[in-house]
Scaffold this motif. Sequence first.
Motif, PDB file in Angstrom:
ATOM      1  N   LEU A  24       0.814  -1.209   0.000  1.00 19.68           N
ATOM      2  CA  LEU A  24       0.000   0.000   0.000  1.00 19.68           C
ATOM      3  C   LEU A  24       0.853   1.267   0.000  1.00 19.68           C
ATOM      4  N   GLU A  25       2.086   1.168   0.508  1.00 17.50           N
ATOM      5  CA  GLU A  25       2.940   2.354   0.524  1.00 17.50           C
ATOM      6  C   GLU A  25       3.424   2.724  -0.877  1.00 17.50           C
ATOM      7  N   ALA A  26       3.434   1.755  -1.780  1.00 19.47           N
ATOM      8  CA  ALA A  26       3.941   2.003  -3.128  1.00 19.47           C
ATOM      9  C   ALA A  26       2.860   1.880  -4.197  1.00 19.47           C
ATOM     10  N   ALA A  27       1.615   1.809  -3.797  1.00 22.82           N
ATOM     11  CA  ALA A  27       0.519   1.630  -4.750  1.00 22.82           C
ATOM     12  C   ALA A  27       0.490   2.780  -5.756  1.00 22.82           C
ATOM     13  N   PRO A  28       0.438   2.484  -7.047  1.00 25.74           N
ATOM     14  CA  PRO A  28       0.559   3.521  -8.069  1.00 25.74           C
ATOM     15  C   PRO A  28      -0.760   4.192  -8.457  1.00 25.74           C
ATOM     16  N   GLY A  29      -1.875   3.697  -7.931  1.00 23.40           N
ATOM     17  CA  GLY A  29      -3.164   4.171  -8.405  1.00 23.40           C
ATOM     18  C   GLY A  29      -3.758   5.322  -7.618  1.00 23.40           C
ATOM     19  N   HIS A  30      -5.075   5.321  -7.521  1.00 25.30           N
ATOM     20  CA  HIS A  30      -5.794   6.406  -6.848  1.00 25.30           C
ATOM     21  C   HIS A  30      -5.576   6.412  -5.334  1.00 25.30           C
ATOM     22  N   ILE A  31      -5.289   5.244  -4.782  1.00 28.42           N
ATOM     23  CA  ILE A  31      -5.158   5.103  -3.330  1.00 28.42           C
ATOM     24  C   ILE A  31      -3.816   4.493  -2.978  1.00 28.42           C
ATOM     25  N   SER A  32      -3.147   5.117  -2.028  1.00 27.21           N
ATOM     26  CA  SER A  32      -1.962   4.574  -1.378  1.00 27.21           C
ATOM     27  C   SER A  32      -2.057   4.996   0.081  1.00 27.21           C
ATOM     28  N   LEU A  33      -1.164   4.496   0.905  1.00 28.96           N
ATOM     29  CA  LEU A  33      -1.193   4.897   2.307  1.00 28.96           C
ATOM     30  C   LEU A  33      -0.996   6.407   2.437  1.00 28.96           C
ATOM     31  N   HIS A  34      -0.024   6.939   1.709  1.00 24.06           N
ATOM     32  CA  HIS A  34       0.226   8.380   1.765  1.00 24.06           C
ATOM     33  C   HIS A  34      -0.990   9.167   1.295  1.00 24.06           C
ATOM     34  N   LYS A  35      -1.608   8.737   0.196  1.00 26.00           N
ATOM     35  CA  LYS A  35      -2.757   9.464  -0.343  1.00 26.00           C
ATOM     36  C   LYS A  35      -3.939   9.424   0.620  1.00 26.00           C
ATOM     37  N   LEU A  36      -4.154   8.306   1.288  1.00 25.98           N
ATOM     38  CA  LEU A  36      -5.228   8.226   2.274  1.00 25.98           C
ATOM     39  C   LEU A  36      -5.009   9.235   3.399  1.00 25.98           C
ATOM     40  N   ARG A  37      -3.785   9.286   3.889  1.00 22.14           N
ATOM     41  CA  ARG A  37      -3.504  10.188   5.010  1.00 22.14           C
ATOM     42  C   ARG A  37      -3.522  11.651   4.557  1.00 22.14           C
ATOM     43  N   ASP A 273     -15.111   4.126  -6.238  1.00 21.69           N
ATOM     44  CA  ASP A 273     -14.657   3.087  -7.172  1.00 21.69           C
ATOM     45  C   ASP A 273     -13.207   3.317  -7.579  1.00 21.69           C
ATOM     46  N   PHE A 274     -12.439   3.994  -6.720  1.00 23.11           N
ATOM     47  CA  PHE A 274     -11.023   4.228  -6.976  1.00 23.11           C
ATOM     48  C   PHE A 274     -10.317   2.909  -7.267  1.00 23.11           C
ATOM     49  N   ASP A 275      -9.380   2.967  -8.172  1.00 26.58           N
ATOM     50  CA  ASP A 275      -8.573   1.837  -8.620  1.00 26.58           C
ATOM     51  C   ASP A 275      -9.391   0.776  -9.354  1.00 26.58           C
ATOM     52  N   GLY A 276     -10.664   1.087  -9.613  1.00 31.18           N
ATOM     53  CA  GLY A 276     -11.492   0.199 -10.417  1.00 31.18           C
ATOM     54  C   GLY A 276     -12.042   0.900 -11.639  1.00 31.18           C
ATOM     55  N   ILE A 277     -11.642   2.157 -11.834  1.00 31.49           N
ATOM     56  CA  ILE A 277     -12.124   2.940 -12.976  1.00 31.49           C
ATOM     57  C   ILE A 277     -10.928   3.441 -13.785  1.00 31.49           C
ATOM     58  N   ASP A 278     -11.131   3.536 -15.105  1.00 30.43           N
ATOM     59  CA  ASP A 278     -10.008   3.851 -15.990  1.00 30.43           C
ATOM     60  C   ASP A 278     -10.139   5.210 -16.662  1.00 30.43           C
ATOM     61  N   CYS A 279     -11.095   6.031 -16.220  1.00 32.40           N
ATOM     62  CA  CYS A 279     -11.238   7.371 -16.789  1.00 32.40           C
ATOM     63  C   CYS A 279     -10.276   8.339 -16.089  1.00 32.40           C
ATOM     64  N   THR A 280     -10.092   9.499 -16.685  1.00 34.00           N
ATOM     65  CA  THR A 280      -9.373  10.562 -15.989  1.00 34.00           C
ATOM     66  C   THR A 280     -10.344  11.298 -15.078  1.00 34.00           C
TER      67      THR A 280
END
Length: 322
Positions: A24-37, A273-280
């Motif tokens: 989760l610390e390196a997740a490249p998508g809409h959600i990562s640990l840093h992005k959540l915080r 639906d973060f990390d499950g959608i492919d739109c901008t």
Amino acid sequence: MNSMNFVDLHCDTLLSLQQEGCGLEAAPGHISLHKLRAGGALLQCFAAFIPTHDCAEKYHITQDPWDFFLAQAALFEREAARFPDALRPVRAMADIEQNRKRGFVSAMLTVEDGVGLDGKIERLHTMYELGVRMIALTWNYENSLGYPNSPDPALHGKGLKDFGLEVIDRMGQLGMLVDVSHLSEGGFWDVARESKKPFIASHSCARALCDHPRNLTDGQLRALGDAGGVCGVNFYARFLRENAEHTANDDILRHMAHIADKAGMEAVALGSDFDGIDCTLELGDYTGLPALAERIADRFGSDAAEKICCQNALRVFADVIG
């Protein structure tokens, strides 16, 4: 709005982590640990999505659906255990409040597609014991519980199977939320009729504004509101505006306004639906939620913004999960 105020009812980040082979610390998508915080997360619902049929082929998944669920649940537990000073799994409302006081992000395990149950009610109890507190009964394929949404009116009208009715009754007894996103309209009305507790659509939009069978009609929205449930507005562009490829915040607000008009302001929530959608997305990723919240407050007022961003979802969790 305070700095830790968001409850998001749905993301597909667990599958993304499995596919990327990262934490989760390196997740490249809409959600990562840093992005959540950084975004001010109070509670993130992490769906254990169970791909089947052509979707399983797309993701090169060969495991049995039940085994894949168990692997996703284990991944969720491992990730939470890696960040004990930042992220904590929750199984009850008291856990969420305790985490809030201590500055931790709460994480709830949910399931997208009850296909893994495969007619075995004892598996529902296993899901509960593993921390699952919400289940979307179907995804895009028929399973032992019922049928998915469909552009075919006859298929869309199909209701729950006997096992599906047994499952929603047992979920009510256990304290698990029934999620009608992806479900057929016939199945929706079975849930509305049979469920003794509030139910939710974790990531859906208003069909009157975007005519897609994944979205809810005005009648469904009214029933959802009357039951004390919530609709988590999905950020996927094509559920917000027909044939759209980009999600504008204005479109998210438009659906929130419509849902509030039909179901009540207490029925509006976030279901990214973060990390499950492919739109901008105009908001980019999870870190864009504070800016969206400001827009919500400008449009509906600060009290309504608090309801939409967290309080409505927390009320339903308190009613059902306890």
